[in-house]
Design a protein around this motif. Structure first.
Motif, PDB file in Angstrom:
ATOM      1  N   ARG A   1       5.323  -0.177 -13.552  1.00 19.35           N
ATOM      2  CA  ARG A   1       6.617   0.032 -12.888  1.00 19.35           C
ATOM      3  C   ARG A   1       6.860   1.483 -12.477  1.00 19.35           C
ATOM      4  NH1 ARG A   1       7.885  -3.928 -16.587  1.00 19.35           N
ATOM      5  NH2 ARG A   1       8.520  -5.882 -15.626  1.00 19.35           N
TER       6      ARG A   1
ATOM      7  N   LEU B   1       5.351   4.474  -1.539  1.00 23.71           N
ATOM      8  CA  LEU B   1       6.132   3.309  -1.989  1.00 23.71           C
ATOM      9  C   LEU B   1       7.550   3.295  -1.406  1.00 23.71           C
ATOM     10  CD1 LEU B   1       4.935   2.892  -5.700  1.00 23.71           C
ATOM     11  CD2 LEU B   1       4.266   1.568  -3.693  1.00 23.71           C
ATOM     12  N   ASP B   2       7.772   4.078  -0.363  1.00 24.60           N
ATOM     13  CA  ASP B   2       9.031   3.965   0.374  1.00 24.60           C
ATOM     14  C   ASP B   2       8.811   2.908   1.452  1.00 24.60           C
ATOM     15  OD1 ASP B   2      10.224   5.988  -1.108  1.00 24.60           O
ATOM     16  OD2 ASP B   2       9.324   7.528   0.177  1.00 24.60           O
ATOM     17  N   VAL B   3       9.012   1.661   1.074  1.00 25.95           N
ATOM     18  CA  VAL B   3       8.621   0.557   1.958  1.00 25.95           C
ATOM     19  C   VAL B   3       9.457   0.584   3.243  1.00 25.95           C
ATOM     20  CG1 VAL B   3       8.390  -1.934   2.140  1.00 25.95           C
ATOM     21  CG2 VAL B   3       7.949  -0.803  -0.045  1.00 25.95           C
ATOM     22  N   ASN B   4       8.760   0.638   4.366  1.00 25.68           N
ATOM     23  CA  ASN B   4       9.413   0.707   5.685  1.00 25.68           C
ATOM     24  C   ASN B   4       9.686  -0.711   6.182  1.00 25.68           C
ATOM     25  OD1 ASN B   4      10.064   0.927   8.356  1.00 25.68           O
ATOM     26  ND2 ASN B   4       8.174   1.954   8.980  1.00 25.68           N
TER      27      ASN B   4
ATOM     28  N   LYS C   1       9.985   2.215  -9.513  1.00 26.30           N
ATOM     29  CA  LYS C   1       9.583   1.877  -8.142  1.00 26.30           C
ATOM     30  C   LYS C   1       8.103   1.508  -8.066  1.00 26.30           C
ATOM     31  CE  LYS C   1       9.491   5.065  -4.844  1.00 26.30           C
ATOM     32  NZ  LYS C   1       9.921   6.095  -3.879  1.00 26.30           N
ATOM     33  N   GLY C   2       7.367   1.884  -9.093  1.00 31.31           N
ATOM     34  CA  GLY C   2       5.930   1.620  -9.087  1.00 31.31           C
ATOM     35  C   GLY C   2       5.150   2.903  -9.202  1.00 31.31           C
ATOM     36  N   VAL C   3       3.862   2.775  -9.426  1.00 32.40           N
ATOM     37  CA  VAL C   3       2.979   3.935  -9.513  1.00 32.40           C
ATOM     38  C   VAL C   3       2.362   4.151  -8.134  1.00 32.40           C
ATOM     39  CG1 VAL C   3       0.946   4.896 -10.638  1.00 32.40           C
ATOM     40  CG2 VAL C   3       2.458   3.367 -11.911  1.00 32.40           C
TER      41      VAL C   3
ATOM     42  N   ALA D   1       4.251  -3.333  -9.004  1.00 27.20           N
ATOM     43  CA  ALA D   1       5.618  -3.282  -9.505  1.00 27.20           C
ATOM     44  C   ALA D   1       6.653  -2.868  -8.459  1.00 27.20           C
ATOM     45  CB  ALA D   1       5.694  -2.337 -10.687  1.00 27.20           C
TER      46      ALA D   1
ATOM     47  N   SER E   1       1.108  -0.742  -7.350  1.00 26.72           N
ATOM     48  CA  SER E   1       0.955  -0.722  -8.790  1.00 26.72           C
ATOM     49  C   SER E   1       1.520  -2.004  -9.358  1.00 26.72           C
ATOM     50  CB  SER E   1       1.678   0.487  -9.357  1.00 26.72           C
ATOM     51  OG  SER E   1       3.016   0.468  -8.923  1.00 26.72           O
TER      52      SER E   1
ATOM     53  N   THR F   1      -0.361   4.734  -6.065  1.00 25.95           N
ATOM     54  CA  THR F   1      -1.818   4.716  -6.170  1.00 25.95           C
ATOM     55  C   THR F   1      -2.422   5.413  -4.957  1.00 25.95           C
ATOM     56  OG1 THR F   1      -1.869   2.611  -5.005  1.00 25.95           O
ATOM     57  CG2 THR F   1      -1.780   2.521  -7.411  1.00 25.95           C
TER      58      THR F   1
ATOM     59  N   ARG G   1      16.755  -4.510  -1.074  1.00 30.70           N
ATOM     60  CA  ARG G   1      16.765  -4.707   0.378  1.00 30.70           C
ATOM     61  C   ARG G   1      16.132  -6.048   0.745  1.00 30.70           C
ATOM     62  NH1 ARG G   1      13.803  -0.042   3.116  1.00 30.70           N
ATOM     63  NH2 ARG G   1      12.532  -0.093   1.217  1.00 30.70           N
TER      64      ARG G   1
ATOM     65  N   PRO H   1      -2.903  -2.062   6.031  1.00 34.31           N
ATOM     66  CA  PRO H   1      -3.488  -2.566   4.784  1.00 34.31           C
ATOM     67  C   PRO H   1      -2.862  -3.876   4.299  1.00 34.31           C
ATOM     68  CG  PRO H   1      -1.930  -0.838   4.293  1.00 34.31           C
ATOM     69  CD  PRO H   1      -2.016  -0.906   5.788  1.00 34.31           C
TER      70      PRO H   1
ATOM     71  N   ASN I   1       0.361   0.961   7.825  1.00 36.54           N
ATOM     72  CA  ASN I   1       0.751   1.181   6.424  1.00 36.54           C
ATOM     73  C   ASN I   1       2.243   1.464   6.348  1.00 36.54           C
ATOM     74  OD1 ASN I   1       0.783   1.557   3.694  1.00 36.54           O
ATOM     75  ND2 ASN I   1       0.026   3.665   3.778  1.00 36.54           N
ATOM     76  N   ARG I   2       2.978   0.534   5.779  1.00 38.81           N
ATOM     77  CA  ARG I   2       4.428   0.671   5.648  1.00 38.81           C
ATOM     78  C   ARG I   2       4.839   1.057   4.236  1.00 38.81           C
ATOM     79  NH1 ARG I   2       7.748  -1.861   9.198  1.00 38.81           N
ATOM     80  NH2 ARG I   2       6.805  -2.603  11.129  1.00 38.81           N
ATOM     81  N   ASP I   3       3.858   1.437   3.426  1.00 43.41           N
ATOM     82  CA  ASP I   3       4.146   1.628   2.004  1.00 43.41           C
ATOM     83  C   ASP I   3       3.924   3.051   1.515  1.00 43.41           C
ATOM     84  OD1 ASP I   3       4.627  -1.102   1.866  1.00 43.41           O
ATOM     85  OD2 ASP I   3       2.502  -1.531   1.548  1.00 43.41           O
TER      86      ASP I   3
ATOM     87  N   SER J   1      -4.359   4.072  -2.768  1.00 48.29           N
ATOM     88  CA  SER J   1      -4.368   3.218  -1.581  1.00 48.29           C
ATOM     89  C   SER J   1      -2.996   3.079  -0.953  1.00 48.29           C
ATOM     90  CB  SER J   1      -4.949   1.858  -1.934  1.00 48.29           C
ATOM     91  OG  SER J   1      -4.327   1.369  -3.104  1.00 48.29           O
ATOM     92  N   VAL J   2      -1.942   3.268  -1.726  1.00 50.72           N
ATOM     93  CA  VAL J   2      -0.601   3.238  -1.140  1.00 50.72           C
ATOM     94  C   VAL J   2      -0.511   4.271  -0.010  1.00 50.72           C
ATOM     95  CG1 VAL J   2       1.754   3.997  -1.631  1.00 50.72           C
ATOM     96  CG2 VAL J   2       0.677   2.279  -3.077  1.00 50.72           C
TER      97      VAL J   2
END
Lengths: 313, 131
Positions: free
Chosen positions: A146, A304-307, A151-153, B21, B19, A155, B98, B43, A299-301, A157-158
């Motif tokens: 988490r 981890l600020d998902v667009n 919000k998550g780790v 999560a 991750s 990584t 969201r 991706p 890449n929308r991530d 690849s993100v």
């Protein structure tokens, strides 16, 4: 920088040095001169490696050729039949058939998830040292992945950064093998190409760190044993866990059955782990073939600020 | 009905790049809507779904799924979804609330469905240990 290799590398260097000391009295032939002229290391013995470029005099070059010839004459024929190393096209033909496309299977994927994001004490989690167990708790990987803020780790690849070794081998990308003389190449879908030198060369003493590290390999029957060092500390082991300068990876790769490749991996690192980390992953043959992957396409991530802006076209 | 929430305790989904999560994998939300766009991209693939609420207002959800390679190995093609398709989508919602999430399964009007990846079934025991 100075690379600090673990014990697994020392024996390779020592073995290599031992083979360089071989001296056998065999008369030269034109064939030897061809070897010298073409600077080709013809290797009948799997672990002999001689850099002909280092032959600074004809006499030394001749001596190297003698060693090569003797090795081929005495042990090479047997070795070529019983334990082909794929260092010539004929020898490549004797290697096992690993053609096709291979993808991490669902059961192995589940293990990767558990190893990445389970809490301390979960038996799937690697044997982390106190320092790295604490780091993993801090960055949130140990909390179901988490992250520190839920919000998550973030990584590699993100952010479209390569996983590197050894993480790339447990990512959900299929890969294929190419066999050419002196080398096995693994091409994963995400283009993190692995070049595994099977011509008997050692690791460089001080390799430039790279995502994929420096890989050398040899065949033990139908199993390819790959030894990898020299990864950038950006390379990823698992979610929230990167390698160190001391990380040493040994893989035993073999075809388990018609539909399955298996890789048994041992990762040693005196800083990361309290003991070597062993894991087994299996990969299923995919009839779908290789599918192109370029992470920067859409890449929308990032971070981890998902667009969530819908596409305009 | 626009969506319902199932406290499923689902294991992490196929969006392995994360991750595991970014989305709340302990919840499965079922969305019913009409496909606006299906992005067969890396991706990740994205389903842009128009969901109409009880008052008749439409909202576009952005729902992320596994990469084309992974989906291909689970039987998908870039034609699996088309604009105008009316579908039911199982998603794990974004934690930030969201209108987004990650999809795990799509069910079509005729009842057939496609799994979006390799999560073990609900309630599956922990995977075997290597050591």
């Amino acid at each position: 920088m100075t690379m600090a290799f673990s014990d697994g590398c020392h024996h390779i260097r020592e073995r290599d040095a031992a083979y360089r000391k071989v001296r056998l009295p065999v008369a030269p032939t034109r064939w030897h001169h061809d070897i010298i002229k073409n600077k080709i290391a013809v290797v009948g013995n799997p672990v002999l490696y001689t850099n002909l470029k280092s032959a600074r005099s004809p006499r030394l070059a001749k001596r190297i050729a003698l060693v090569l010839f003797a090795t081929l004459s005495i042990g090479g024929a047997y070795a070529a039949e019983k334990n082909p190393q794929g260092n010539t096209w004929d020898s490549v033909k004797a290697l096992p058939d690993w053609s096709g496309v291979w993808g991490l299977d669902d059961a192995s994927f589940a293990k990767v998830v558990a190893a990445s994001s389970a809490a301390d004490g979960n038996p799937n989690v690697p044997p982390l040292s106190a320092k790295y167990a604490a780091l993993r708790r801090e960055n949130g990987a140990a909390n179901g992945g988490r992250g520190p803020d839920g919000k998550g780790v973030v990584t590699n690849s993100v952010n479209c950064i390569p996983d590197g070794m050894p993480g790339v081998m447990i990512a959900p990308f299929a890969f294929e093998f190419l066999f050419t003389p002196g080398r096995v190449t693994i091409i994963p879908e995400d283009n993190e190409v692995r070049r595994i030198y099977t011509d008997g060369r050692p690791h460089p003493d001080d390799p430039d760190p790279t995502f994929m590290g420096h890989s050398i390999g040899h065949w033990e029957g139908k199993t390819l044993v790959v030894d990898t060092v020299g990864m950038l500390t950006q390379a990823q082991l698992l979610v929230g866990l990167h390698v160190t300068e001391k990380t040493h990876v040994v893989e035993r790769i073999f075809r388990k059955d018609a539909e399955t490749m298996q890789i048994d991996t041992t990762v040693t690192d005196p800083d990361l782990f309290t003991r070597p980390d062993h894991y087994t992953r299996t990969y299923k043959a995919s009839k779908a073939g290789m599918v192109e992957y370029y992470c920067t396409q859409n890449n929308r991530d990032t971070n981890l600020d998902v667009n969530l802006s819908p596409p305009t076209n | 009905m626009a969506f319902s929430v199932l406290a499923a305790g689902l294991p992490p989904c196929a969006v392995a790049h994360h991750s595991f999560a970014t989305f709340d994998n302990t919840k499965t939300v079922t969305l019913v809507g009409t496909v606006k766009t299906f992005e067969w991209t890396n991706p990740h693939t994205w389903i842009w779904l128009v969901v109409t609420d009880a008052k008749g207002a439409g909202q576009v959800w952005g729902i992320e799924g596994a990469a084309p390679g992974e989906l291909t190995r689970h039987g998908w093609t870039r034609h699996s979804l088309n604009a105008g398709d009316k579908i039911t989508l199982d998603i794990h919602p974004l934690r930030d609330g969201r209108a987004g999430g990650s999809y795990s399964r799509v069910t079509f009007a005729d009842g057939h469905s496609l799994s979006a990846g390799p999560p073990p079934p609900i309630g599956a025991p922990a995977p075997p240990v290597d050591q």
